[in-house]
Motif scaffolding. Structure first.
Motif, PDB file in Angstrom:
ATOM      1  N   GLU A 104       0.735  -1.264  -0.234  1.00 45.05           N
ATOM      2  CA  GLU A 104       0.047  -0.011   0.111  1.00 45.05           C
ATOM      3  C   GLU A 104       0.682   1.088   0.142  1.00 45.05           C
ATOM      4  OE1 GLU A 104      -2.035  -1.080   3.420  1.00 45.05           O
ATOM      5  OE2 GLU A 104      -0.864  -0.247   4.888  1.00 45.05           O
ATOM      6  N   GLY A 105       0.258   2.547  -0.569  1.00 47.78           N
ATOM      7  CA  GLY A 105       1.073   3.552  -0.720  1.00 47.78           C
ATOM      8  C   GLY A 105       0.710   4.630   0.724  1.00 47.78           C
ATOM      9  N   GLU A 106       1.954   5.090   0.998  1.00 47.22           N
ATOM     10  CA  GLU A 106       1.776   6.153   2.163  1.00 47.22           C
ATOM     11  C   GLU A 106       2.479   7.314   2.396  1.00 47.22           C
ATOM     12  OE1 GLU A 106       1.673   3.970   5.965  1.00 47.22           O
ATOM     13  OE2 GLU A 106       1.046   2.132   5.260  1.00 47.22           O
ATOM     14  N   ILE A 107       2.270   8.296   3.234  1.00 43.48           N
ATOM     15  CA  ILE A 107       3.138   9.219   3.396  1.00 43.48           C
ATOM     16  C   ILE A 107       3.871   9.054   4.531  1.00 43.48           C
ATOM     17  CG2 ILE A 107       3.308  11.844   3.664  1.00 43.48           C
ATOM     18  CD1 ILE A 107       0.786  12.209   2.192  1.00 43.48           C
ATOM     19  N   ALA A 108       5.353   8.984   4.413  1.00 41.66           N
ATOM     20  CA  ALA A 108       6.268   8.934   5.753  1.00 41.66           C
ATOM     21  C   ALA A 108       6.708  10.286   6.238  1.00 41.66           C
ATOM     22  CB  ALA A 108       7.361   8.244   5.220  1.00 41.66           C
ATOM     23  N   PHE A 109       6.924  10.442   7.482  1.00 44.55           N
ATOM     24  CA  PHE A 109       7.446  11.580   8.246  1.00 44.55           C
ATOM     25  C   PHE A 109       8.469  11.251   8.822  1.00 44.55           C
ATOM     26  CE2 PHE A 109       2.774  12.424   7.838  1.00 44.55           C
ATOM     27  CZ  PHE A 109       2.618  13.742   7.925  1.00 44.55           C
ATOM     28  N   PHE A 110       9.493  12.300   8.758  1.00 46.35           N
ATOM     29  CA  PHE A 110      10.926  12.097   9.397  1.00 46.35           C
ATOM     30  C   PHE A 110      11.115  13.235  10.548  1.00 46.35           C
ATOM     31  CE2 PHE A 110      11.076  10.024   5.280  1.00 46.35           C
ATOM     32  CZ  PHE A 110      11.967   9.054   5.350  1.00 46.35           C
ATOM     33  N   LEU A 111      11.064  12.582  11.705  1.00 41.14           N
ATOM     34  CA  LEU A 111      10.972  13.600  12.738  1.00 41.14           C
ATOM     35  C   LEU A 111      12.444  14.097  13.045  1.00 41.14           C
ATOM     36  CD1 LEU A 111       8.499  11.870  15.396  1.00 41.14           C
ATOM     37  CD2 LEU A 111       8.079  13.221  13.478  1.00 41.14           C
ATOM     38  N   LYS A 112      12.481  15.312  13.467  1.00 35.47           N
ATOM     39  CA  LYS A 112      13.888  16.158  13.761  1.00 35.47           C
ATOM     40  C   LYS A 112      13.805  16.532  15.185  1.00 35.47           C
ATOM     41  CE  LYS A 112      11.981  20.624  12.222  1.00 35.47           C
ATOM     42  NZ  LYS A 112      12.216  21.709  11.292  1.00 35.47           N
ATOM     43  N   LYS A 113      12.418  16.216  15.706  1.00 31.41           N
ATOM     44  CA  LYS A 113      12.197  16.602  17.386  1.00 31.41           C
ATOM     45  C   LYS A 113      11.308  15.476  17.779  1.00 31.41           C
ATOM     46  CE  LYS A 113      10.639  20.884  16.942  1.00 31.41           C
ATOM     47  NZ  LYS A 113      10.384  22.245  17.555  1.00 31.41           N
ATOM     48  N   GLU A 114      11.690  15.193  19.094  1.00 27.86           N
ATOM     49  CA  GLU A 114      10.745  14.267  19.840  1.00 27.86           C
ATOM     50  C   GLU A 114       9.187  14.780  19.946  1.00 27.86           C
ATOM     51  OE1 GLU A 114      11.653  11.821  23.792  1.00 27.86           O
ATOM     52  OE2 GLU A 114      11.007  13.625  24.342  1.00 27.86           O
ATOM     53  N   LEU A 115       8.274  13.844  19.899  1.00 29.98           N
ATOM     54  CA  LEU A 115       6.857  14.160  20.178  1.00 29.98           C
ATOM     55  C   LEU A 115       6.405  13.287  21.178  1.00 29.98           C
ATOM     56  CD1 LEU A 115       5.424  14.164  16.417  1.00 29.98           C
ATOM     57  CD2 LEU A 115       5.546  16.118  18.193  1.00 29.98           C
ATOM     58  N   ALA A 116       5.980  13.935  22.419  1.00 32.39           N
ATOM     59  CA  ALA A 116       5.721  13.261  23.641  1.00 32.39           C
ATOM     60  C   ALA A 116       4.193  13.454  23.932  1.00 32.39           C
ATOM     61  CB  ALA A 116       6.682  13.362  24.780  1.00 32.39           C
ATOM     62  N   GLY A 117       3.294  12.464  23.988  1.00 33.40           N
ATOM     63  CA  GLY A 117       1.918  12.870  24.283  1.00 33.40           C
ATOM     64  C   GLY A 117       1.884  12.738  25.815  1.00 33.40           C
ATOM     65  N   PRO A 118       0.563  13.249  26.276  1.00 36.14           N
ATOM     66  CA  PRO A 118      -0.789  13.423  25.488  1.00 36.14           C
ATOM     67  C   PRO A 118      -0.650  14.679  24.882  1.00 36.14           C
ATOM     68  CG  PRO A 118      -0.938  13.313  27.739  1.00 36.14           C
ATOM     69  CD  PRO A 118       0.380  13.117  27.751  1.00 36.14           C
ATOM     70  N   ASN A 119      -1.676  15.118  24.388  1.00 40.02           N
ATOM     71  CA  ASN A 119      -2.120  16.734  23.784  1.00 40.02           C
ATOM     72  C   ASN A 119      -1.131  17.060  22.765  1.00 40.02           C
ATOM     73  OD1 ASN A 119      -3.852  16.790  25.907  1.00 40.02           O
ATOM     74  ND2 ASN A 119      -2.355  17.119  27.442  1.00 40.02           N
ATOM     75  N   VAL A 120      -0.337  16.148  21.938  1.00 38.54           N
ATOM     76  CA  VAL A 120       0.160  16.521  20.750  1.00 38.54           C
ATOM     77  C   VAL A 120      -0.777  17.018  19.652  1.00 38.54           C
ATOM     78  CG1 VAL A 120       1.475  15.792  18.821  1.00 38.54           C
ATOM     79  CG2 VAL A 120       2.322  15.202  21.321  1.00 38.54           C
ATOM     80  N   THR A 121      -0.699  18.061  19.077  1.00 37.65           N
ATOM     81  CA  THR A 121      -1.620  18.528  17.859  1.00 37.65           C
ATOM     82  C   THR A 121      -0.840  18.422  16.485  1.00 37.65           C
ATOM     83  OG1 THR A 121      -0.509  20.541  18.047  1.00 37.65           O
ATOM     84  CG2 THR A 121      -2.239  20.359  19.503  1.00 37.65           C
ATOM     85  N   VAL A 122      -1.758  18.587  15.674  1.00 38.92           N
ATOM     86  CA  VAL A 122      -1.131  18.632  14.209  1.00 38.92           C
ATOM     87  C   VAL A 122      -0.085  19.730  14.152  1.00 38.92           C
ATOM     88  CG1 VAL A 122      -1.699  19.215  11.692  1.00 38.92           C
ATOM     89  CG2 VAL A 122      -3.260  17.767  13.030  1.00 38.92           C
ATOM     90  N   ALA A 123      -0.128  20.606  14.438  1.00 39.63           N
ATOM     91  CA  ALA A 123       0.910  21.848  14.606  1.00 39.63           C
ATOM     92  C   ALA A 123       2.111  21.372  15.240  1.00 39.63           C
ATOM     93  CB  ALA A 123       0.341  23.109  15.203  1.00 39.63           C
ATOM     94  N   ASP A 124       2.075  20.512  16.372  1.00 39.07           N
ATOM     95  CA  ASP A 124       3.300  19.997  16.871  1.00 39.07           C
ATOM     96  C   ASP A 124       3.920  19.203  15.790  1.00 39.07           C
ATOM     97  OD1 ASP A 124       2.731  21.476  19.316  1.00 39.07           O
ATOM     98  OD2 ASP A 124       1.366  19.845  20.007  1.00 39.07           O
ATOM     99  N   VAL A 125       3.127  18.097  15.206  1.00 44.28           N
ATOM    100  CA  VAL A 125       3.514  17.449  14.357  1.00 44.28           C
ATOM    101  C   VAL A 125       4.463  17.887  13.249  1.00 44.28           C
ATOM    102  CG1 VAL A 125       3.042  15.466  12.659  1.00 44.28           C
ATOM    103  CG2 VAL A 125       1.992  15.565  14.783  1.00 44.28           C
ATOM    104  N   LEU A 126       3.874  19.125  12.635  1.00 44.88           N
ATOM    105  CA  LEU A 126       4.513  19.642  11.595  1.00 44.88           C
ATOM    106  C   LEU A 126       5.808  20.225  11.982  1.00 44.88           C
ATOM    107  CD1 LEU A 126       1.299  21.084   9.707  1.00 44.88           C
ATOM    108  CD2 LEU A 126       2.583  19.039   9.113  1.00 44.88           C
TER     109      LEU A 126
END
Length: 259
Positions: A104-126
């Motif tokens: 299947e085809g997808e979009i991959a994200f490469f992180l440069k910073k840690e993401l720690a929940g809870p309360n992570v938002t779309v803006a945080d991801v970007l």
């Protein structure tokens, strides 16, 4: 007879090694819970880490409404990616190393910073993403015939197999991820197509969901990890001799073949 979770963990590892699928775990243990299934996944990942494997990222599954309805759930699931799972763009996979693969085809994200929940938002991801890229996920199931319920696929590392990453790297703010179009080809023929918002409305939302879900297990998304955000169209069965390509509007092409 109900089989204990430790024995279920062992059965999955043996199935992967022997390339012979097992009965659904939910048949062998009808009382298996989602939390127990995640713990089976984590136990088996730990076994692999102790043998020298390394985590390269995470994958998100069940991001489409159709798949959620099929399995009777209302949220996605997740699995771990290992460095040994990566196949180079344009590479060749031996069909014999897998049980019952689908692509299947997808979009991959490469992180440069840690993401720690809870309360992570779309803006945080970007903000935490270095770049996005085209990807193919080769899903596989250690459960014979893909006869899975939610707990089966969760325990089985979200039916992870292999993954392929495209060569083009684009910062996430330079494209509209929800409107990124993909056409999916098998043996040179167009078989389906998708768009970014097919993954829960926004691939970045999928990554935010994952960061928040992982916080329940004390796990964070770390810098330099790859996150596969979920399929944009239906998966296709893969057999010896098949070739697959996902062509994205902005992210370019990613392809793989089976021998």
């Amino acid at each position: 007879m109900t089989i204990e979770t430790k024995n279920l963990s062992d059965l999955l590892l043996k199935a992967e090694k022997s390339r012979k699928g097992v009965l659904p775990l939910t048949e062998m243990n009808p009382d298996l819970t989602v939390e127990e299934a995640y713990n089976i996944q984590l136990d088996n990942i730990q076994v692999k880490l102790e043998k020298g494997e390394a985590i390269s990222g995470k994958k998100i599954g069940l991001t489409s409404l159709a798949m959620q309805q099929l399995l009777g759930v209302n949220e996605p699931d997740y699995g771990h990616l290992l460095q040994s799972m990566e196949v180079k763009n344009g590479g060749i996979i031996s069909r014999q190393q897998l049980l019952n693969p689908k692509v299947e085809g997808e979009i991959a994200f490469f992180l440069k910073k840690e993401l720690a929940g809870p309360n992570v938002t779309v803006a945080d991801v970007l903000d935490a993403t270095d770049y996005v890229a085209a990807a193919l996920e080769v899903v596989d199931s250690r459960v014979a015939g893909w006869k899975i319920k939610l707990c089966d696929t969760v325990a089985d590392n979200a039916s992870s197999g292999l993954y392929v990453l495209g060569d083009k790297k684009i910062p996430p703010h330079q494209l509209d991820l929800t409107e990124e179009k993909m056409t999916f080809y098998k043996n040179g023929q167009l078989i389906n197509e998708g768009i970014g918002k097919a993954a829960l409305g926004d691939p970045a939302y999928c990554v935010a969901w994952l960061a928040n879900k992982l916080s329940e297990f004390g796990i964070t998304l770390k810098a330099n990890e790859i996150i596969l955000s979920g399929a944009l169209s239906a998966a296709s069965n893969a057999e010896k001799g098949d070739e697959f390509a996902a062509k994205f509007q902005t992210l370019g092409e990613v392809k793989v073949s089976f021998k």
